[in-house]
Design an enzyme around this catalytic site. Structure first.
Site, mmCIF file in Angstrom:
data_model
loop_
_atom_site.group_PDB
_atom_site.id
_atom_site.type_symbol
_atom_site.label_atom_id
_atom_site.label_comp_id
_atom_site.label_asym_id
_atom_site.label_seq_id
_atom_site.Cartn_x
_atom_site.Cartn_y
_atom_site.Cartn_z
ATOM 1 N N ASP A 1 22.213 2.373 81.113
ATOM 2 C CA ASP A 1 23.316 1.428 81.273
ATOM 3 C C ASP A 1 24.310 1.611 80.121
ATOM 4 O O ASP A 1 25.522 1.746 80.331
ATOM 5 C CB ASP A 1 22.748 0.002 81.283
ATOM 6 C CG ASP A 1 23.730 -1.005 81.849
ATOM 7 O OD1 ASP A 1 24.800 -0.598 82.321
ATOM 8 O OD2 ASP A 1 23.423 -2.206 81.817
ATOM 9 N N TYR B 1 14.992 -4.556 82.585
ATOM 10 C CA TYR B 1 15.804 -5.167 83.641
ATOM 11 C C TYR B 1 14.955 -5.663 84.817
ATOM 12 O O TYR B 1 15.490 -6.147 85.803
ATOM 13 C CB TYR B 1 16.815 -4.163 84.193
ATOM 14 C CG TYR B 1 18.001 -3.902 83.307
ATOM 15 C CD1 TYR B 1 17.851 -3.785 81.933
ATOM 16 C CD2 TYR B 1 19.275 -3.759 83.845
ATOM 17 C CE1 TYR B 1 18.935 -3.522 81.118
ATOM 18 C CE2 TYR B 1 20.363 -3.504 83.035
ATOM 19 C CZ TYR B 1 20.181 -3.386 81.671
ATOM 20 O OH TYR B 1 21.259 -3.121 80.871
ATOM 21 N N LYS C 1 13.389 6.867 74.371
ATOM 22 C CA LYS C 1 13.221 6.381 72.993
ATOM 23 C C LYS C 1 11.709 6.399 72.713
ATOM 24 O O LYS C 1 11.124 5.430 72.229
ATOM 25 C CB LYS C 1 13.834 4.968 72.923
ATOM 26 C CG LYS C 1 14.002 4.410 71.545
ATOM 27 C CD LYS C 1 15.047 5.107 70.727
ATOM 28 C CE LYS C 1 14.966 4.613 69.297
ATOM 29 N NZ LYS C 1 15.618 5.475 68.326
ATOM 30 N N ASP D 1 19.261 7.462 71.011
ATOM 31 C CA ASP D 1 20.342 7.229 70.037
ATOM 32 C C ASP D 1 21.058 8.537 69.696
ATOM 33 O O ASP D 1 22.285 8.579 69.561
ATOM 34 C CB ASP D 1 19.844 6.515 68.764
ATOM 35 C CG ASP D 1 18.495 7.010 68.298
ATOM 36 O OD1 ASP D 1 17.805 7.697 69.065
ATOM 37 O OD2 ASP D 1 18.115 6.712 67.153
#
Ligand code: NAP
Length: 393
Positions: A281, A136, A203, A257
């Site tokens: 987000d 972002y 991640k 995840d």
């Protein structure tokens, strides 16, 4: 804190004026009734978004940013961002220019709110999402642009990495400084509010030097700055026989995840989450859906000095000016703001009134369509019902 602070308010686009006008009435009433008239908020309307563009030719006028910098606490409604072109998100710009690095989203269930899960009450989270870095950061170039071509050329010739020539290019910077200050804020919050754990979401199995580093830096902050108040989940197992020592916040980590299914399957095992920008987000919208959706979920954009509170939802232009949508998220953003100001009495009063009105099944269309026997009201009437509670009606 003065008894009559000046608080800038951005009404925002689309449904923004509807929800902010309802919210400011409810917030003001909570402050005045809880302090016996001693305290009041002096709202200071500042323009941003489509109205600002129309009136002043600028989406985010300098004086708006100056007012937020000067008065340090502000409330905003949603702002429209066009998809796939046009200007960059004003929300992202606000976060970056005012260095509001922590996007804080408390997610809890209000009794009576329809939910897609069987036990929505088991979810009670505060998500701290890093808000200035990651994908972002806005470092990206369009496919075929000279910058994208040059990046592709550099990657091939200097790093021996082949990227398809028709690619758009985006960069994902994540710094030690940016990650640590976010995790520090999450741990500080957990310690101050008696929360049980802070989970570092990442991640890092795939993106080792950004997301993996976020995890490592997170553990370092806990070890170097909160050694006497935290314990890692590994240490609980290895050194404490599986029992968390009294007064310690558990620091653990979960791959992003997996985090999505954990929140659905074992929500009560999570408490405070610290996340990078992108996964935070997604996670916060998914978690908000579990407790009833975007219409009831607030957020705060918090930096070292400045704090700007807002609903999570967008400007839903199709409902603009119809006095129809749910102002709960904007009102609960006001609750966060009151807590930030240290006006705990007003915050509790306002949150309890929202709960009571929803429990009495007086709700806007979004909840009414999912509830048996609800009385559907408009945005302003929902705020009226809350204010009536303060006066014992
Ligand atoms: P959205 O404005 O949040 O609206 C999506 C849907 O969510 C609405 O159609 C409505 O569902 C429901 N909804 C949203 N707010 C509600 C409320 N207060 N009460 C009841 N229902 C509500 O999302 P979007 O359509 O993706 O985005 C529209 C614009 O907002 C975009 O320009 C986007 O960039 C911007 N945006 C701004 C912010 C922000 O300012 N922080 C955040 C997100 C998006 P139903 O149609 O099913 O009734």
């Amino acid at each position: 804190m003065p008894d009559d602070p000046i608080i800038p308010i951005i009404e925002g686009d689309g449904i923004g004026p509807d929800v902010t006008r309802a919210a400011r009435r409810a917030i003001s009433a909570a402050v005045e009734t809880s302090s016996g008239g001693r305290r009041r908020i002096v709202w200071f309307d500042v323009p941003a978004g489509e109205t600002a563009l129309f009136r002043y030719g600028d989406l985010l006028p300098g004086p708006t940013k100056d007012a937020i910098r000067e008065y340090v606490v502000a409330l905003k409604g949603p702002l429209t961002t066009p998809v796939g072109g046009g200007f960059r998100s004003l929300n992202v710009t606000l976060r970056q220019t005012l260095d509001l690095y922590a996007n804080v989203r408390p997610i809890y269930w209000l009794p009576g709110v329809p939910s897609p899960v069987t036990h929505p009450e088991r979810l009670n989270l505060v998500i701290f999402r890093e808000a200035t870095e990651d994908v972002y950061a806005g470092i990206e170039w369009e496919r075929g642009s000279p910058e994208a071509k040059r990046m592709i050329d550099v990657l091939e010739h200097q790093f021996n990495v082949r990227v398809r020539p028709d690619s758009g290019i985006g960069l994902k910077p994540m710094s030690e400084f940016g990650s640590k200050r976010l995790v520090r804020r999450a741990i500080r919050y957990a310690v101050d509010h008696g929360r049980r754990s802070v989970t570092l979401v990442h991640k890092g199995n795939i993106m080792k030097y950004t997301e993996g580093a976020f995890r490592q830096w997170g553990y370092e902050v806990a070890r170097d700055e909160f050694a006497d108040r935290t314990v890692t989940s590994d240490e609980v197992l290895r050194s404490h026989g599986g029992k968390v020592p009294e007064g310690r916040v558990v620091i653990k980590d979960v791959i992003a995840d997996n985090m999505f299914q954990q929140l659905l399957l074992r929500p009560d095992e999570y408490d405070v989450l610290a996340t990078p920008n992108l996964s935070g987000d997604f996670l916060s919208d998914a978690a908000a859906a579990q407790v009833g959706g975007l219409g009831v979920a607030p957020g705060g954009n918090i930096g070292d000095a400045i704090a700007l509170f807002e609903p999570i939802h967008g400007s839903a232009p199709k409902y603009a000016g119809m006095d129809k949508v749910n102002p709960t998220a904007e009102i609960l953003a006001g609750v966060m703001m009151l807590e930030h100001l240290g006006w705990e009495d007003a915050a509790v009063r306002l949150r309890e009134a929202v709960k009571a009105v929803i429990a009495a099944k007086v709700v806007t269309y979004d909840l009414a369509r999912q509830m048996e026997g609800a009385r559907e009201v408009g945005t302003a009437a929902f705020a009226d019902a809350i204010i009536e509670r303060f006066h014992g009606a």
